[in-house]
Enzyme design. Sequence first.
Site, mmCIF file in Angstrom:
data_model
loop_
_atom_site.group_PDB
_atom_site.id
_atom_site.type_symbol
_atom_site.label_atom_id
_atom_site.label_comp_id
_atom_site.label_asym_id
_atom_site.label_seq_id
_atom_site.Cartn_x
_atom_site.Cartn_y
_atom_site.Cartn_z
ATOM 1 N N CYS A 331 -1.192 -5.219 -2.594
ATOM 2 C CA CYS A 331 0.101 -5.944 -2.789
ATOM 3 C C CYS A 331 1.225 -6.270 -1.610
ATOM 4 C CB CYS A 331 1.117 -5.487 -3.348
ATOM 5 S SG CYS A 331 0.591 -3.972 -4.285
ATOM 6 N N ARG A 360 -9.502 3.818 0.255
ATOM 7 C CA ARG A 360 -8.147 5.354 -0.672
ATOM 8 C C ARG A 360 -9.416 7.412 -0.458
ATOM 9 N NH1 ARG A 360 -6.264 3.017 -6.501
ATOM 10 N NH2 ARG A 360 -5.469 1.080 -5.572
ATOM 11 N N GLN A 378 -11.221 -4.263 -5.488
ATOM 12 C CA GLN A 378 -10.170 -3.938 -6.903
ATOM 13 C C GLN A 378 -9.573 -5.905 -7.099
ATOM 14 O OE1 GLN A 378 -6.150 -2.469 -5.774
ATOM 15 N NE2 GLN A 378 -5.924 -1.254 -7.616
ATOM 16 N N ASP A 380 -7.636 -7.389 -7.823
ATOM 17 C CA ASP A 380 -6.536 -7.598 -8.173
ATOM 18 C C ASP A 380 -5.264 -9.148 -8.451
ATOM 19 O OD1 ASP A 380 -3.766 -5.906 -7.910
ATOM 20 O OD2 ASP A 380 -4.086 -5.260 -5.664
ATOM 21 N N HIS A 382 -1.038 -10.985 -8.845
ATOM 22 C CA HIS A 382 0.172 -10.756 -8.248
ATOM 23 C C HIS A 382 1.074 -11.622 -8.835
ATOM 24 C CE1 HIS A 382 -1.614 -7.836 -5.364
ATOM 25 N NE2 HIS A 382 -0.636 -7.263 -6.061
ATOM 26 N N LYS A 462 3.800 0.598 -16.061
ATOM 27 C CA LYS A 462 2.764 0.283 -16.143
ATOM 28 C C LYS A 462 2.253 0.028 -17.603
ATOM 29 C CE LYS A 462 -0.152 3.808 -14.511
ATOM 30 N NZ LYS A 462 -0.971 4.216 -14.091
ATOM 31 N N HIS A 508 2.087 -6.507 -10.964
ATOM 32 C CA HIS A 508 0.812 -6.939 -10.819
ATOM 33 C C HIS A 508 -0.215 -5.903 -11.731
ATOM 34 C CE1 HIS A 508 3.040 -4.597 -7.042
ATOM 35 N NE2 HIS A 508 3.810 -4.107 -7.936
#
Length: 633
Positions: A331, A360, A378, A380, A382, A462, A508
């Site tokens: 992000c 991570r 990921q 992802d 946004h 979330k 997100h």
Amino acid sequence: MLKFEGSNGKSCEFDRESVRASEVLEALGLQKKAIAAKLDGAAVDLNREIRAGGRVEPLTAADEEGLDVLRHSCAHLMAQAIERLYPGTHFGIGPCIKDGFYYDVDATGTITEQDLPAIEAEMRKLTGAAEKVEREEMRREDALKFFKDRGDPYKEELISELEAPTVSLYRQGDYVDLCRGPHVPDTSVIRNFKLLSVAGAYWRGSEKNKMLTRIYGTAFATPDELKAYLKRMEEAKLRDHRKLGRELDLFSLHEEGPGFPFFHPKGMVVMNTLIDFWRREHVRRGYQEVRTPQILDRELWLRSGHWDHYRENMYFTEIDEKPFAIKPMNCPGGILIYKTQLHSYRELPMRIGELGVVHRHERSGVLHGLMRVRCFTQDDAHLYCEPSQIQQEVMGIMDLCRYVYSDVFGFKYAVELSTKPENAMGSTEQWEAAENGLRAALEQSNTPYRVNEGDGAFYGPKIDFHLEDCIGRTWQCGTIQLDFQMPERFDMHYIAEDGKEHRPVMLHRTILGSLERFMGILIEHYAGAFPYWIAPVQAELIPISEAHRAYAEELRKELMSWGVRTETDSRDEKLGKRIRDAQLQKVPYMIVIGDKERDERQVAVRERTKGDLGSMSLEAFQKLLSAEFNPIH
């Protein structure tokens, strides 16, 4: 006078200062099968003395909370049995987990899986003894001395960090444990249990601490439920993605890269097919794709809040004597792209996707094949939108989730709304607005959901999607996170219809979550027999002899021109063995080529589940393959 109202609508009174929970349930006619109770929503032991009235309901092993009580009590039962078999053993923590429990123990002897039957046998002796489970409250200082005198460093450490003036202990026979409870009234209640496995676990999850022995087990309300669960676990072993990953030559794991899987050519076919599907569907739904760097200045992570809230999970490096971090999330990089221009409300909502590789730090003890890794991709995205667009965009994401999970992969799934955690950034008003926005989308779309209090991200609430596989296990994959914090921290703006600068709302979201993990889930869900469209090899050509290899090569080129992933098995092995090997590799179609097929320019087709489909023309075979489900075409 103590007044109580039961969950069945009845009420009762007691003219004394205190009463046991079991007495209240009995007076209300709710005692049947109760192993604990709830008073005004808080779980309590049946023998707990209650000194204030309220609403009472029973907890049975058939309830989710009641089953947790049973399993936590079973963890204590196991610890008591271990203490008897291994005197001097010290105990760490023993919580309930999904489908069972574990206890971390510092044993005086080595405990392996071969020792579990003996521990189980001792547990069954204790259940037969029906020893009472009794709660005792003790001043914190006295409890600290109690466990210090017993030479128990783990309980000492836990108590020393508590701020409460009193703590609770539970006794059953000669076993005493620090615990909040509640527990079953006596050990005879715990009947349907099984110890499952042994693993290593660092005390409190830190590699700096001693490695303890973690013993896993499970317990259920009935023998049939336990039997069904154990059957599912046996099936799960057969579907283990690590085992199938080796057998199907999809990926491998190496000590040189712990937590970093190595993908083989066939595994990359599966991965790239997932990516192709992801890209096609996102373009169709109005997303644009970006890519951001792997390594970014530490200052960016300070600004985003990850430094304060996520630093322990990050990797760091230095470039030109300046501190940098390897990104754990995409992000902040995406926000930098957003800020390269001043956007108009006419551009909103902006839907920006990224297949971002993130790193991570996961403790070595929790690494697990593709399911828990240190580097993953990921899927992802946004979304930047006006406040008035939140509900519409969240509903659009939920529709995409439904299509991917249900329509494409055939998963059932459940939805969970996670609310403000303890380490949250931002004001109460912002959190209420964010949570209300997600609730509105869920309710407008008639989506059933449960609330998971306090489990939101540090920057916003979330919605999580939990997939259920074919043997009943659940996996958390997609998530939608509503974020008012990042736009403030990064001073993000757009020009609204009134001509003034306003902050966008940021969503997100992931659908597959980690592509690596999703691939692992698919391997286990399908037991390696991928649907035709995603199978690494879709058709295996098997020429009977040398005389048929030229036609096989001609066929291979023809099928490849159709877009069919094709291999030829020309080994000097018997035909039956080659067919069995293709079946073991879970290839959707096997094409046997002999004289008839070569001379008449046909194919003899076997399908992996239906068996022999007979000989057919190339045109008929092409029509058969074209009828296979393929969301990419």
